[in-house]
Design a protein around this motif. Structure first.
Motif, PDB file in Angstrom:
ATOM      1  N   GLY A  68       1.094  -0.855  -0.079  1.00 48.95           N
ATOM      2  CA  GLY A  68      -0.055  -0.107   0.625  1.00 48.95           C
ATOM      3  C   GLY A  68       0.680   1.464   0.338  1.00 48.95           C
ATOM      4  N   SER A  69       2.135   1.355   0.585  1.00 44.52           N
ATOM      5  CA  SER A  69       2.966   2.389   0.014  1.00 44.52           C
ATOM      6  C   SER A  69       2.862   2.840  -1.468  1.00 44.52           C
ATOM      7  CB  SER A  69       4.418   1.892   0.055  1.00 44.52           C
ATOM      8  OG  SER A  69       4.862   1.102  -0.466  1.00 44.52           O
ATOM      9  N   LEU A  70       3.365   4.432  -1.758  1.00 39.36           N
ATOM     10  CA  LEU A  70       2.880   5.069  -3.084  1.00 39.36           C
ATOM     11  C   LEU A  70       5.022   5.671  -3.066  1.00 39.36           C
ATOM     12  CD1 LEU A  70       0.286   7.638  -1.882  1.00 39.36           C
ATOM     13  CD2 LEU A  70       0.438   5.270  -3.210  1.00 39.36           C
ATOM     14  N   VAL A  71       5.325   5.358  -3.807  1.00 40.53           N
ATOM     15  CA  VAL A  71       6.607   5.564  -4.729  1.00 40.53           C
ATOM     16  C   VAL A  71       6.044   6.031  -5.829  1.00 40.53           C
ATOM     17  CG1 VAL A  71       8.603   5.204  -5.584  1.00 40.53           C
ATOM     18  CG2 VAL A  71       7.208   3.266  -3.934  1.00 40.53           C
ATOM     19  N   LYS A  72       6.489   7.864  -5.666  1.00 45.54           N
ATOM     20  CA  LYS A  72       6.970   8.892  -6.709  1.00 45.54           C
ATOM     21  C   LYS A  72       7.951   8.708  -7.542  1.00 45.54           C
ATOM     22  CE  LYS A  72       5.703  13.535  -7.888  1.00 45.54           C
ATOM     23  NZ  LYS A  72       5.197  15.046  -7.283  1.00 45.54           N
ATOM     24  N   VAL A  73       8.013   8.664  -9.217  1.00 45.31           N
ATOM     25  CA  VAL A  73       8.444   8.156 -10.052  1.00 45.31           C
ATOM     26  C   VAL A  73       9.248   9.745 -10.383  1.00 45.31           C
ATOM     27  CG1 VAL A  73       8.971   7.443 -12.287  1.00 45.31           C
ATOM     28  CG2 VAL A  73       7.374   6.350 -11.035  1.00 45.31           C
ATOM     29  N   VAL A  74      10.481  10.029 -10.700  1.00 43.44           N
ATOM     30  CA  VAL A  74      11.023  11.349 -10.819  1.00 43.44           C
ATOM     31  C   VAL A  74      11.997  10.708 -11.968  1.00 43.44           C
ATOM     32  CG1 VAL A  74      12.556  12.841 -10.261  1.00 43.44           C
ATOM     33  CG2 VAL A  74      11.460  12.241  -8.291  1.00 43.44           C
ATOM     34  N   ALA A  75      11.888  11.730 -12.665  1.00 44.33           N
ATOM     35  CA  ALA A  75      12.784  11.638 -14.396  1.00 44.33           C
ATOM     36  C   ALA A  75      14.141  12.283 -13.829  1.00 44.33           C
ATOM     37  CB  ALA A  75      12.492  12.584 -14.802  1.00 44.33           C
ATOM     38  N   ALA A  76      14.799  11.334 -14.133  1.00 43.32           N
ATOM     39  CA  ALA A  76      16.501  11.423 -13.754  1.00 43.32           C
ATOM     40  C   ALA A  76      17.071  11.918 -14.675  1.00 43.32           C
ATOM     41  CB  ALA A  76      17.266  10.060 -12.855  1.00 43.32           C
ATOM     42  N   PRO A  77      17.791  13.490 -14.230  1.00 48.27           N
ATOM     43  CA  PRO A  77      18.564  14.153 -15.275  1.00 48.27           C
ATOM     44  C   PRO A  77      19.408  13.168 -15.674  1.00 48.27           C
ATOM     45  CG  PRO A  77      18.656  15.053 -13.004  1.00 48.27           C
ATOM     46  CD  PRO A  77      18.684  13.739 -12.864  1.00 48.27           C
ATOM     47  N   GLN A  78      19.615  13.281 -17.437  1.00 49.29           N
ATOM     48  CA  GLN A  78      20.488  11.855 -17.928  1.00 49.29           C
ATOM     49  C   GLN A  78      21.317  13.179 -18.995  1.00 49.29           C
ATOM     50  OE1 GLN A  78      16.987  10.172 -18.709  1.00 49.29           O
ATOM     51  NE2 GLN A  78      18.343  10.359 -21.171  1.00 49.29           N
ATOM     52  N   SER A  79      22.229  12.545 -19.608  1.00 44.99           N
ATOM     53  CA  SER A  79      22.958  13.207 -20.249  1.00 44.99           C
ATOM     54  C   SER A  79      21.918  13.177 -22.265  1.00 44.99           C
ATOM     55  CB  SER A  79      23.399  12.232 -21.475  1.00 44.99           C
ATOM     56  OG  SER A  79      24.823  13.198 -22.389  1.00 44.99           O
ATOM     57  N   VAL A  80      21.821  14.712 -22.441  1.00 41.71           N
ATOM     58  CA  VAL A  80      20.581  14.300 -24.088  1.00 41.71           C
ATOM     59  C   VAL A  80      21.540  16.002 -24.969  1.00 41.71           C
ATOM     60  CG1 VAL A  80      18.797  14.135 -22.557  1.00 41.71           C
ATOM     61  CG2 VAL A  80      19.757  15.999 -22.412  1.00 41.71           C
ATOM     62  N   LEU A  81      20.950  15.759 -25.823  1.00 41.03           N
ATOM     63  CA  LEU A  81      21.175  16.980 -26.716  1.00 41.03           C
ATOM     64  C   LEU A  81      19.920  17.885 -26.060  1.00 41.03           C
ATOM     65  CD1 LEU A  81      22.806  15.250 -30.374  1.00 41.03           C
ATOM     66  CD2 LEU A  81      23.744  15.992 -27.768  1.00 41.03           C
ATOM     67  N   ARG A  82      20.787  19.358 -26.267  1.00 38.65           N
ATOM     68  CA  ARG A  82      19.617  19.963 -26.337  1.00 38.65           C
ATOM     69  C   ARG A  82      19.599  21.124 -27.510  1.00 38.65           C
ATOM     70  NH1 ARG A  82      17.149  25.155 -23.398  1.00 38.65           N
ATOM     71  NH2 ARG A  82      16.497  23.962 -21.653  1.00 38.65           N
ATOM     72  N   ILE A  83      18.510  21.475 -28.077  1.00 40.42           N
ATOM     73  CA  ILE A  83      19.328  21.973 -29.523  1.00 40.42           C
ATOM     74  C   ILE A  83      17.574  23.161 -29.698  1.00 40.42           C
ATOM     75  CG2 ILE A  83      18.092  21.401 -31.759  1.00 40.42           C
ATOM     76  CD1 ILE A  83      18.564  18.172 -31.148  1.00 40.42           C
ATOM     77  N   THR A  84      18.722  24.050 -30.180  1.00 41.53           N
ATOM     78  CA  THR A  84      17.937  25.933 -30.207  1.00 41.53           C
ATOM     79  C   THR A  84      18.422  26.618 -31.353  1.00 41.53           C
ATOM     80  OG1 THR A  84      19.710  26.228 -29.116  1.00 41.53           O
ATOM     81  CG2 THR A  84      17.585  25.771 -27.643  1.00 41.53           C
ATOM     82  N   SER A  85      17.277  26.631 -32.175  1.00 42.87           N
ATOM     83  CA  SER A  85      18.473  28.273 -33.165  1.00 42.87           C
ATOM     84  C   SER A  85      18.659  28.306 -32.599  1.00 42.87           C
ATOM     85  CB  SER A  85      16.129  28.547 -34.069  1.00 42.87           C
ATOM     86  OG  SER A  85      16.154  29.550 -32.450  1.00 42.87           O
ATOM     87  N   CYS A  86      19.686  29.254 -33.879  1.00 46.97           N
ATOM     88  CA  CYS A  86      20.520  30.111 -33.474  1.00 46.97           C
ATOM     89  C   CYS A  86      20.517  31.257 -33.227  1.00 46.97           C
ATOM     90  CB  CYS A  86      21.120  30.429 -34.988  1.00 46.97           C
ATOM     91  SG  CYS A  86      22.761  31.176 -34.843  1.00 46.97           S
ATOM     92  N   SER A  87      20.969  31.703 -32.730  1.00 45.94           N
ATOM     93  CA  SER A  87      20.687  33.832 -32.214  1.00 45.94           C
ATOM     94  C   SER A  87      20.921  34.333 -32.787  1.00 45.94           C
ATOM     95  CB  SER A  87      21.454  33.334 -30.573  1.00 45.94           C
ATOM     96  OG  SER A  87      22.175  33.292 -30.311  1.00 45.94           O
ATOM     97  N   SER A  88      22.074  33.816 -33.936  1.00 41.77           N
ATOM     98  CA  SER A  88      22.807  35.078 -34.389  1.00 41.77           C
ATOM     99  C   SER A  88      21.076  35.284 -35.773  1.00 41.77           C
ATOM    100  CB  SER A  88      23.707  35.172 -35.143  1.00 41.77           C
ATOM    101  OG  SER A  88      24.430  33.888 -35.106  1.00 41.77           O
TER     102      SER A  88
END
Length: 181
Positions: A68-88
């Motif tokens: 009956g105990s509850l366990v909350k899932v946390v999305a662990a930080p992991q290595s990912v590629l963050r893609i953004t548009s070029c600011s210039s």
């Protein structure tokens, strides 16, 4: 070992006081895609997860253990590629184009208003840089889209909701309604 075979998506319907008492388990994307695995929660308890095949865990989901105990899932930080548009010289359209090309390759992708995230892949990183996008390797939680055919409604950044698709719910049937019955 404590066994878990029940999932409450995003803890829906659970009282906030119960959610505050829940222990946590931090899992990366690769593990959260598995329906059967062993892990250790924040209290140091060994837990065995046995969910229906095809179940994907999201950050914020709550698991109910056999005691009956509850366990909350946390999305662990992991290595990912963050893609953004070029600011210039880029634009937000560049991100749409990148999402299209990544989708054609069936790459799990997290969509945000100002950036995209994918798992590290040097070939894809080179392709994206050639499209004049900025690609940075960062350590963050990863919550890719579930896909258009995922069960349980449409998924958007870690939450789901269903839409009524029954025309009768908001449509008066009869002549002149512009379609066949």
């Amino acid at each position: 070992m404590l066994l878990i075979s029940k999932l409450v998506p995003q803890g829906q319907g659970l009282a906030p006081v119960l959610l505050k008492r829940a222990t946590q388990v931090e899992l990366d994307w690769d593990v959260r895609q598995k329906s059967r695995f062993e892990t250790t929660d924040a209290l140091g308890r060994q837990i065995g997860i046995f969910l229906p095949r095809g179940t994907v865990l999201r950050g914020g989901d709550v698991l109910v253990a056999e005691d009956g105990s509850l366990v909350k899932v946390v999305a662990a930080p992991q290595s990912v590629l963050r893609i953004t548009s070029c600011s210039s010289h880029g634009s937000s359209f560049d991100l749409i184009r990148a999402a299209y090309h990544l989708g054609n390759r069936h790459v799990p992708i997290e969509l945000k208003p100002d950036h995209l995230k994918i798992e590290p892949d040097h070939v894809l990183a080179d392709m994206l840089r050639a499209m004049h996008l900025t690609v940075q390797e960062v350590n963050e939680a990863f919550e890719p889209e579930s896909g258009a055919y995922a069960s349980g409604g449409h998924a958007h950044g870690g939450h789901t909701h269903a839409h009524p698709h029954d025309e009768a719910a908001d449509h008066t049937q009869g002549p002149g309604c512009q379609h066949a019955h």
